[in-house]
Design a protein around this motif. Structure first.
Motif, PDB file in Angstrom:
ATOM      1  N   ILE A   1      27.466  10.183 -15.260  1.00  0.00           N
ATOM      2  CA  ILE A   1      26.242   9.588 -15.785  1.00  0.00           C
ATOM      3  C   ILE A   1      25.295  10.669 -16.286  1.00  0.00           C
ATOM      4  O   ILE A   1      25.013  11.640 -15.584  1.00  0.00           O
ATOM      5  N   SER A   2      24.808  10.484 -17.496  1.00  0.00           N
ATOM      6  CA  SER A   2      23.770  11.353 -18.055  1.00  0.00           C
ATOM      7  C   SER A   2      23.036  10.581 -19.135  1.00  0.00           C
ATOM      8  O   SER A   2      23.655  10.156 -20.114  1.00  0.00           O
ATOM      9  N   ASN A   3      21.753  10.368 -18.947  1.00  0.00           N
ATOM     10  CA  ASN A   3      20.999   9.596 -19.931  1.00  0.00           C
ATOM     11  C   ASN A   3      20.988  10.283 -21.290  1.00  0.00           C
ATOM     12  O   ASN A   3      21.208   9.654 -22.323  1.00  0.00           O
ATOM     13  N   SER A   4      20.779  11.589 -21.294  1.00  0.00           N
ATOM     14  CA  SER A   4      20.716  12.339 -22.555  1.00  0.00           C
ATOM     15  C   SER A   4      22.093  12.598 -23.145  1.00  0.00           C
ATOM     16  O   SER A   4      22.241  12.798 -24.350  1.00  0.00           O
ATOM     17  N   GLY A   5      23.102  12.614 -22.276  1.00  0.00           N
ATOM     18  CA  GLY A   5      24.440  12.979 -22.722  1.00  0.00           C
ATOM     19  C   GLY A   5      24.569  14.456 -23.021  1.00  0.00           C
ATOM     20  O   GLY A   5      25.575  14.908 -23.582  1.00  0.00           O
ATOM     21  N   LYS A   6      23.559  15.217 -22.610  1.00  0.00           N
ATOM     22  CA  LYS A   6      23.534  16.653 -22.903  1.00  0.00           C
ATOM     23  C   LYS A   6      23.434  17.513 -21.647  1.00  0.00           C
ATOM     24  O   LYS A   6      23.301  18.733 -21.747  1.00  0.00           O
TER      25      LYS A   6
ATOM     26  N   MET B   1      21.261   2.352 -15.636  1.00  0.00           N
ATOM     27  CA  MET B   1      22.433   2.933 -14.981  1.00  0.00           C
ATOM     28  C   MET B   1      22.850   2.097 -13.774  1.00  0.00           C
ATOM     29  O   MET B   1      24.040   1.832 -13.563  1.00  0.00           O
ATOM     30  N   THR B   2      21.865   1.683 -12.992  1.00  0.00           N
ATOM     31  CA  THR B   2      22.134   0.883 -11.797  1.00  0.00           C
ATOM     32  C   THR B   2      22.750  -0.463 -12.158  1.00  0.00           C
ATOM     33  O   THR B   2      23.734  -0.905 -11.546  1.00  0.00           O
ATOM     34  N   VAL B   3      22.180  -1.109 -13.161  1.00  0.00           N
ATOM     35  CA  VAL B   3      22.688  -2.418 -13.582  1.00  0.00           C
ATOM     36  C   VAL B   3      24.112  -2.311 -14.113  1.00  0.00           C
ATOM     37  O   VAL B   3      24.974  -3.141 -13.789  1.00  0.00           O
TER      38      VAL B   3
END
Length: 205
Positions: free
Chosen positions: A96-101, A162-164
């Motif tokens: 998991i990474s919100n930014s993908g970076k 992410m949780t959902v």
């Protein structure tokens, strides 16, 4: 804006973000991969994330464990100091990474592939065009909503997404494997949920 109006606004924005999570075939692919590698071939799910995303990844792992899918959390930094050895044949990774970076996560994928060339990755990210998304076998896009944080910085809405998405994977996998209350009770000896699941098992006999 009053306090109650502000709270209502936050709730509405988070609810709207959840309802706008893109529903794609990637969810079916992720569940099929988990069922095949873990439920059928007896591997395990290894989750990972850095910071707040790591806490979500840890929660997803424990929830999967309680519903019939063996899972562990692997800290991306500790992985570089020996913990990568937790990876075995037929394991899959959920990262998991919100930014993908996130540097540590990108490095983790490189190291994991070096150790286990056939390992596959399910990615949850808010950036579908990121390097991480491109490396994924399955990419689950959160929709990239704006954070409800007044600074638009603190992980708030993004961690909710992410949780959902984790919940969707858990519930869908339970349905795919036919996980029932009797199996649940075997994994929950103590507490209210243990008592309730055992009672439900008895009621169905």
């Amino acid at each position: 804006m009053s306090s109650k109006e502000n709270i209502r606004s936050i709730l509405q924005r988070e609810a709207d973000a959840i309802l706008n999570i893109p529903i794609t075939d990637e969810f079916d692919k992720a569940v099929a991969l988990i069922v095949d590698k873990v439920h059928l071939k007896k591997g395990k799910l290894v989750t990972s994330g850095m910071g707040k995303a790591g806490q979500i990844a840890m929660n997803i792992a424990t929830t999967f464990c309680s519903t019939g899918i063996p899972a562990v959390f692997l800290h991306p930094s500790e992985a570089q100091h020996g913990d990568l050895g937790v990876l075995q044949e037929n394991d899959i990774m959920l990262v998991i990474s919100n930014s993908g970076k996130t540097r540590e996560i990108l490095e983790l994928l490189t190291l994991a592939t070096r150790l286990r060339p056939d390992i596959q990755f399910i990615v949850i990210t808010g950036n579908k065009d990121s390097e991480l998304a491109q490396k994924a076998n399955v990419c689950l896009f959160t929709g990239g909503p704006e954070e409800v944080c007044p600074l638009k910085l603190t992980p708030t809405t993004s961690t909710t997404m992410m949780t959902v998405i984790g919940d969707i994977l858990v519930v869908s996998t339970m349905e795919a494997t036919g996980f029932d209350c009797k199996q649940y009770a075997l994994r929950h000896h103590g507490g209210y949920l243990g008592q309730l699941s055992r009672q439900q098992s008895l009621d169905k006999e």
